[in-house]
Design a protein around this motif. Structure first.
Motif, PDB file in Angstrom:
ATOM      1  N   ILE A   9       0.921  -1.053  -0.118  1.00 36.26           N
ATOM      2  CA  ILE A   9      -0.088   0.113  -0.011  1.00 36.26           C
ATOM      3  C   ILE A   9       0.941   1.139   0.030  1.00 36.26           C
ATOM      4  O   ILE A   9       1.565   1.605   0.943  1.00 36.26           O
ATOM      5  CB  ILE A   9      -1.064   0.017   0.957  1.00 36.26           C
ATOM      6  N   ALA A  10       0.563   1.936  -1.141  1.00 32.73           N
ATOM      7  CA  ALA A  10       1.791   3.315  -1.024  1.00 32.73           C
ATOM      8  C   ALA A  10       0.781   4.299  -0.605  1.00 32.73           C
ATOM      9  O   ALA A  10      -0.257   4.898  -1.101  1.00 32.73           O
ATOM     10  CB  ALA A  10       1.893   3.455  -2.835  1.00 32.73           C
ATOM     11  N   LEU A  11       1.394   4.956   0.267  1.00 28.05           N
ATOM     12  CA  LEU A  11       0.910   6.140   1.055  1.00 28.05           C
ATOM     13  C   LEU A  11       1.006   7.447   0.022  1.00 28.05           C
ATOM     14  O   LEU A  11       2.088   7.543  -0.426  1.00 28.05           O
ATOM     15  CB  LEU A  11       1.461   6.676   2.418  1.00 28.05           C
ATOM     16  N   PRO A  12       0.047   8.364   0.173  1.00 29.72           N
ATOM     17  CA  PRO A  12       0.248   9.380  -0.595  1.00 29.72           C
ATOM     18  C   PRO A  12       1.081  10.440  -0.198  1.00 29.72           C
ATOM     19  O   PRO A  12       1.719  10.249   0.787  1.00 29.72           O
ATOM     20  CB  PRO A  12      -1.098  10.100  -0.478  1.00 29.72           C
ATOM     21  N   ALA A  13       1.542  11.537  -0.848  1.00 29.31           N
ATOM     22  CA  ALA A  13       2.464  12.582  -0.310  1.00 29.31           C
ATOM     23  C   ALA A  13       2.154  13.266   0.786  1.00 29.31           C
ATOM     24  O   ALA A  13       2.778  13.468   1.875  1.00 29.31           O
ATOM     25  CB  ALA A  13       2.763  13.530  -1.341  1.00 29.31           C
ATOM     26  N   ILE A  14       0.801  13.694   0.773  1.00 26.93           N
ATOM     27  CA  ILE A  14       0.223  14.360   2.221  1.00 26.93           C
ATOM     28  C   ILE A  14      -0.833  13.248   2.869  1.00 26.93           C
ATOM     29  O   ILE A  14      -1.859  12.974   2.236  1.00 26.93           O
ATOM     30  CB  ILE A  14      -0.494  15.428   1.791  1.00 26.93           C
ATOM     31  N   VAL A  15      -0.341  12.816   4.012  1.00 33.39           N
ATOM     32  CA  VAL A  15      -1.427  11.735   4.677  1.00 33.39           C
ATOM     33  C   VAL A  15      -1.988  12.465   5.855  1.00 33.39           C
ATOM     34  O   VAL A  15      -1.508  12.478   7.153  1.00 33.39           O
ATOM     35  CB  VAL A  15      -0.562  10.758   5.093  1.00 33.39           C
ATOM     36  N   ASP A  16      -3.105  13.091   5.722  1.00 32.19           N
ATOM     37  CA  ASP A  16      -3.893  14.161   6.494  1.00 32.19           C
ATOM     38  C   ASP A  16      -5.132  13.744   6.527  1.00 32.19           C
ATOM     39  O   ASP A  16      -5.714  12.486   6.182  1.00 32.19           O
ATOM     40  CB  ASP A  16      -3.826  15.496   6.205  1.00 32.19           C
ATOM     41  N   LEU A  17      -5.839  14.456   7.367  1.00 35.80           N
ATOM     42  CA  LEU A  17      -7.281  14.084   7.565  1.00 35.80           C
ATOM     43  C   LEU A  17      -7.950  13.590   6.339  1.00 35.80           C
ATOM     44  O   LEU A  17      -9.140  12.840   6.409  1.00 35.80           O
ATOM     45  CB  LEU A  17      -7.848  14.966   8.383  1.00 35.80           C
ATOM     46  N   ASP A  18      -7.811  14.468   5.222  1.00 34.71           N
ATOM     47  CA  ASP A  18      -8.611  14.146   4.097  1.00 34.71           C
ATOM     48  C   ASP A  18      -8.262  12.793   3.302  1.00 34.71           C
ATOM     49  O   ASP A  18      -8.985  12.124   2.761  1.00 34.71           O
ATOM     50  CB  ASP A  18      -8.333  15.421   3.027  1.00 34.71           C
ATOM     51  N   ALA A  19      -7.014  12.529   3.632  1.00 35.55           N
ATOM     52  CA  ALA A  19      -6.591  11.005   3.179  1.00 35.55           C
ATOM     53  C   ALA A  19      -6.736   9.887   3.823  1.00 35.55           C
ATOM     54  O   ALA A  19      -6.883   8.864   3.509  1.00 35.55           O
ATOM     55  CB  ALA A  19      -4.946  11.293   2.813  1.00 35.55           C
ATOM     56  N   LEU A  20      -7.059  10.074   5.091  1.00 41.23           N
ATOM     57  CA  LEU A  20      -7.277   9.237   6.150  1.00 41.23           C
ATOM     58  C   LEU A  20      -8.282   7.870   5.751  1.00 41.23           C
ATOM     59  O   LEU A  20      -8.131   6.712   5.700  1.00 41.23           O
ATOM     60  CB  LEU A  20      -7.367   9.464   7.651  1.00 41.23           C
ATOM     61  N   ASP A  21      -9.380   8.438   5.142  1.00 42.70           N
ATOM     62  CA  ASP A  21     -10.633   7.429   4.889  1.00 42.70           C
ATOM     63  C   ASP A  21      -9.941   6.485   3.964  1.00 42.70           C
ATOM     64  O   ASP A  21     -10.343   5.335   4.037  1.00 42.70           O
ATOM     65  CB  ASP A  21     -11.838   8.274   4.541  1.00 42.70           C
ATOM     66  N   GLY A  22      -9.373   6.905   2.628  1.00 39.80           N
ATOM     67  CA  GLY A  22      -9.090   6.014   1.638  1.00 39.80           C
ATOM     68  C   GLY A  22      -8.108   5.056   2.180  1.00 39.80           C
ATOM     69  O   GLY A  22      -8.071   3.773   1.895  1.00 39.80           O
TER      70      GLY A  22
END
Length: 96
Positions: A9-22
C-alpha cells in the motif's frame, strides 16, 4: 496451500485527515487478508492520526498472524515518528 502474497500500500505525499478515509479502507481489507507492506517513500507530510492508524493496523495484522511492515519511510515520515515519540511503536514494523 498457496502462499499468501504481500499487499503493498503506497501512502500519498500528504497523509492528513482528507486522506485518512481512503488509506483506512484499504488497510482494513489488507490486514484481514494477508501480509502488508506500507510504502512510505512519497510521504512529505503525515498527521498524528495517520501514524496512530498505522500502529493500529500493525497490531491488527499481528493479531491475525500476518506480517506488517513500513518500507522505505521518507525522511519527513521518520521525523514525524521520532518527533511524536512513536519510535518504539514503529521499531518492529520498519523495513528498508
Amino acid at each position: 496451500m498457496a502462499e499468501t502474497r504481500t499487499k503493498t500500500i503506497a501512502l500519498p505525499a500528504i497523509v492528513d485527515l482528507d486522506a485518512l478515509d481512503g488509506v483506512r479502507d484499504t488497510l482494513i481489507d489488507a490486514v484481514e487478508s494477508g501480509p502488508v507492506d506500507i510504502d512510505g517513500r512519497a510521504v512529505e507530510r503525515v498527521s498524528t492520526n495517520a501514524l496512530v492508524m498505522l500502529i493500529s493496523a500493525g497490531e491488527t495484522a499481528r493479531r491475525n498472524n500476518f506480517d506488517f511492515h513500513v518500507a522505505e519511510a521518507s525522511p519527513p515520515m521518520l521525523a514525524a515518528i521520532d518527533r511524536l515519540g512513536f519510535g518504539p511503536s514503529f521499531a518492529g514494523m520498519m523495513k528498508g
